[in-house]
Design a protein around this motif. Structure first.
Motif, short mmCIF file in Angstrom:
data_model
loop_
_atom_site.label_atom_id
_atom_site.label_comp_id
_atom_site.label_asym_id
_atom_site.label_seq_id
_atom_site.Cartn_x
_atom_site.Cartn_y
_atom_site.Cartn_z
N THR A 96 53.62 54.04 52.99
CA THR A 96 54.26 52.88 53.61
C THR A 96 53.51 51.59 53.31
O THR A 96 54.03 50.50 53.54
CB THR A 96 54.34 53.05 55.13
N LEU A 97 52.28 51.71 52.79
CA LEU A 97 51.47 50.53 52.55
C LEU A 97 51.89 49.82 51.27
O LEU A 97 52.26 50.45 50.28
CB LEU A 97 49.99 50.92 52.44
N SER A 98 51.82 48.49 51.31
CA SER A 98 52.09 47.65 50.16
C SER A 98 53.49 47.92 49.59
O SER A 98 54.35 48.46 50.28
CB SER A 98 51.00 47.84 49.11
N ALA A 99 53.72 47.54 48.32
CA ALA A 99 55.07 47.66 47.75
C ALA A 99 55.44 49.09 47.41
O ALA A 99 56.60 49.47 47.50
CB ALA A 99 55.18 46.78 46.51
N GLY A 100 54.45 49.90 47.00
CA GLY A 100 54.74 51.31 46.72
C GLY A 100 54.64 51.71 45.26
O GLY A 100 55.17 52.75 44.87
N HIS A 101 53.93 50.92 44.42
CA HIS A 101 53.81 51.27 43.01
C HIS A 101 53.19 52.65 42.81
O HIS A 101 53.74 53.51 42.11
CB HIS A 101 52.95 50.23 42.27
N GLY A 102 52.03 52.86 43.39
CA GLY A 102 51.35 54.13 43.23
C GLY A 102 52.13 55.28 43.83
O GLY A 102 52.18 56.38 43.26
N ALA A 103 52.75 55.07 44.98
CA ALA A 103 53.51 56.13 45.65
C ALA A 103 54.70 56.56 44.81
O ALA A 103 55.03 57.76 44.75
CB ALA A 103 53.99 55.63 47.02
N LEU A 104 55.35 55.62 44.15
CA LEU A 104 56.51 55.97 43.32
C LEU A 104 56.11 56.91 42.20
O LEU A 104 56.75 57.95 41.98
CB LEU A 104 57.13 54.68 42.76
N HIS A 105 55.04 56.58 41.49
CA HIS A 105 54.57 57.45 40.40
C HIS A 105 54.13 58.81 40.95
O HIS A 105 54.40 59.85 40.33
CB HIS A 105 53.42 56.79 39.66
#
Length: 583
Positions: A296-305
């Motif tokens: 849920t933190l920040s925009a989610g670049h790392g989470a998407l990958h």
């Protein structure tokens, strides 16, 4: 001597500005320069936001949302600290009488003019919000600074209105293209989201800006944003039908998210006790969400990958989707600054993976590739919220290099865009402007409509008569044929209606009769601030040829005829079209 030297410098500057305005090649060069600056500013803003994340969370670039867990919960205090920083910043800006102008509003209402301070305000607030971990993206800051610098450059060179709008779009699109390493997506971001149209004369400068911006980021060693996809596939009609359904689902979800943000903002604004502390309260609310899932933190670049690589279970995907939506709604409604561009990409990827997982587990014999569904969902949901179907389709193409999926992505994006326009009518940026009272549905230039007001259009050589005037007195003041109408006012000069001259010159009227009973439209008048889009329907409703323009105290300022208003309206439309197509 000094006077002559200054005069020579000014005359040279004027000549150079004229050359830039009149030469297409010079304008393309100017756009390329704007693209270089936009690329540099994009990299600087990324560095600042990621620097804050490293300081407060101890993570490197784009790794914050990909954390498996929060090992040191005290680090989440960065969220309310970010709220405090925004609160202090708001205190410094307390004297401002208006909200900052973003690139979409600037192009739609102000002919591309953006004050320098507005760029800095939006960029600083967005960097703090994203860097401290709230669920917003940096793309709004990228576009603002890229378009804002282009606007300042164009204003300094005194560019024509349409050229300035094109340069602002080129700068904003270049910045977004640089952020993703995707020049085509950046160019279409400019066309679809900031400028609002495509014209042959604008293609070259917009493309030049996007290409130079991406070149700058590559030269600085910034890696392009790439996504893994299926190596080989056979696309069937069934794939188009299934992913079209996903596009429609994403449209409904996008509308729901935009409505949720609005509802939450209205509720938060009603909590007057929070006052300036709203961002701090928002940061405190985001902390438990981040403890449940750092995605849920920040925009989610790392989470998407991370999610594309690990393919989490359906329950985990549902949980992250719900938490990320809640985090985005809280962040925006409690005063954190930023956009939903990348957040919508991440939410779309989650939606696509859930869609594939449900179909694969349904027992219907349907098998959908989860990565493909995620990519289609990314584009479809982002189109619903941000707008720009070609922008998102080309972004998917440039980040995956997958031409086979391009047709499916574009189909889903177009369906999502069409359904959102039909049911909702706005993108997220234009919806928020609508809530502030602006009549904006796209970045198309409607500033001339807003500026074409009754005060600017009215005639000031009108004839007035007092409300106690007799027929004989009226005939003496307004001989037959001298004027078609007169405005009736009371002793204080306040409006009391319009008197048709022909009716009062009718022979059957008694000379000593008062003209007041013959007055028309006594309850209908124009406010001087009313613009042409509201003026024309009012003539139709009143069935009038002329209307008085009256101020707040009731005093008559002038008279406007329907014929003149319609003529000026069509003249402005023709002038706008000539400027648009470079005629």
């Amino acid at each position: 001597m000094r006077y002559k030297w200054n005069s020579l410098v000014r005359s040279m500057a004027v000549r150079q500005r004229r050359r830039l305005r009149e030469s297409e090649a010079a304008f393309i060069l100017l756009a390329a320069i704007s693209g270089i600056v936009a690329g540099l500013l994009t990299d600087i803003q990324q560095m600042l936001a990621h620097g804050l994340q490293e300081i407060f969370y101890g993570v490197t670039a784009n790794r914050l949302s990909s954390l498996g867990e929060i090992r040191h919960p005290w680090r989440l205090l960065a969220l309310p600290i970010g709220g405090i920083m925004l609160m202090l910043f708001a205190g410094l800006m307390k004297g401002r009488a208006r909200t900052p102008i973003d690139v979409v509003e600037a192009n739609a209402l102000h002919g591309g003019r953006i004050p320098a301070t507005d760029n800095l305000v939006i960029a600083a607030q967005t960097i703090v919000s994203n860097g401290m971990g709230s669920s917003v993206g940096l793309e709004a800051a990228y576009a603002q600074m890229g378009g804002g610098i282009a606007s300042l450059l164009g204003q300094w060179l005194k560019l024509r209105r349409n050229d300035l709008r094109t340069l602002v779009g080129a700068g904003a699109g270049a910045a977004v293209g640089a952020a993703f390493g995707a020049p085509l997506a950046g160019a279409f971001y400019a066309f679809e989201i900031v400028i609002g149209h495509y014209t042959p004369s604008s293609i070259a400068p917009v493309a030049a800006a996007a290409l130079t911006a991406v070149f700058v980021t590559h030269s600085l060693g910034v890696e392009p944003w790439l996504l893994a996809t299926t190596a080989e596939r056979t696309v069937t009609i069934g794939d188009y039908l299934l992913f079209s359904l996903l596009g429609l689902i994403c449209a409904f979800l996008g509308i729901l998210i935009m409505r949720m943000v609005t509802f939450s903002e209205i509720c938060v604004q009603g909590w007057t006790r929070l006052g300036r502390w709203k961002p701090v309260a928002g940061g405190l609310l985001l902390m438990p969400l981040a403890l449940c899932s750092p995605q849920t933190l920040s925009a989610g670049h790392g989470a998407l990958h991370l999610d594309l690589m690990l393919q989490p279970a359906l329950t985990a995907l549902f949980m992250v989707l719900a938490l990320k939506i809640a985090a985005s709604v809280i962040s925006l409604s409690f005063g954190f600054r930023g956009g939903l561009f990348f957040a919508s990409l991440f939410l779309g990827a989650l939606t696509g993976q859930i869609f594939a997982g449900l179909l694969n587990a349904s027992g219907l014999g349907i098998q959908v590739n989860a990565n493909d569904a995620a990519l289609v969902g990314m584009a479809a949901l982002s189109v619903s919220i941000v707008g720009g179907p070609m922008t998102l389709a080309l972004l998917m193409l440039e980040t995956t290099h997958d031409f086979a999926l391009m047709g499916i992505v574009l189909t889903a994006s177009l369906l999502s865009s069409a359904l959102t326009r039909e049911l909702f009518g706005y993108s997220f940026s234009t919806w928020r402007l609508h809530l502030r009272g602006s009549n904006i549905r796209s970045p198309r230039d409607i500033g001339w409509v807003m500026n074409l007001t009754a005060r600017r259009l009215m005639r000031r050589d009108w004839i007035s008569v007092p409300d106690d005037c007799t027929v004989e007195e009226f005939r003496a003041k307004v001989p037959l044929g001298s004027a078609s109408k007169a405005v009736m006012v009371d002793a204080s000069g306040r409006y009391r209606g319009i008197l048709p001259a022909a009716a009062i010159h009718a022979p059957e009227l008694e000379a000593d009769a008062r003209v007041e009973p013959l007055a028309q439209l006594s309850a209908t008048a124009l406010d001087p601030k009313t613009n042409i889009s509201a003026i024309l329907p009012l003539f139709d409703q009143a069935g009038a040829d002329d209307l008085a323009v009256v101020d707040a105290s009731g005093k008559v300022l002038g008279v406007l005829s329907e014929k003149h208003a319609r003529r000026r309206y069509f003249e402005e439309i023709e002038a706008s079209q000539r400027a648009l197509f470079g005629e």
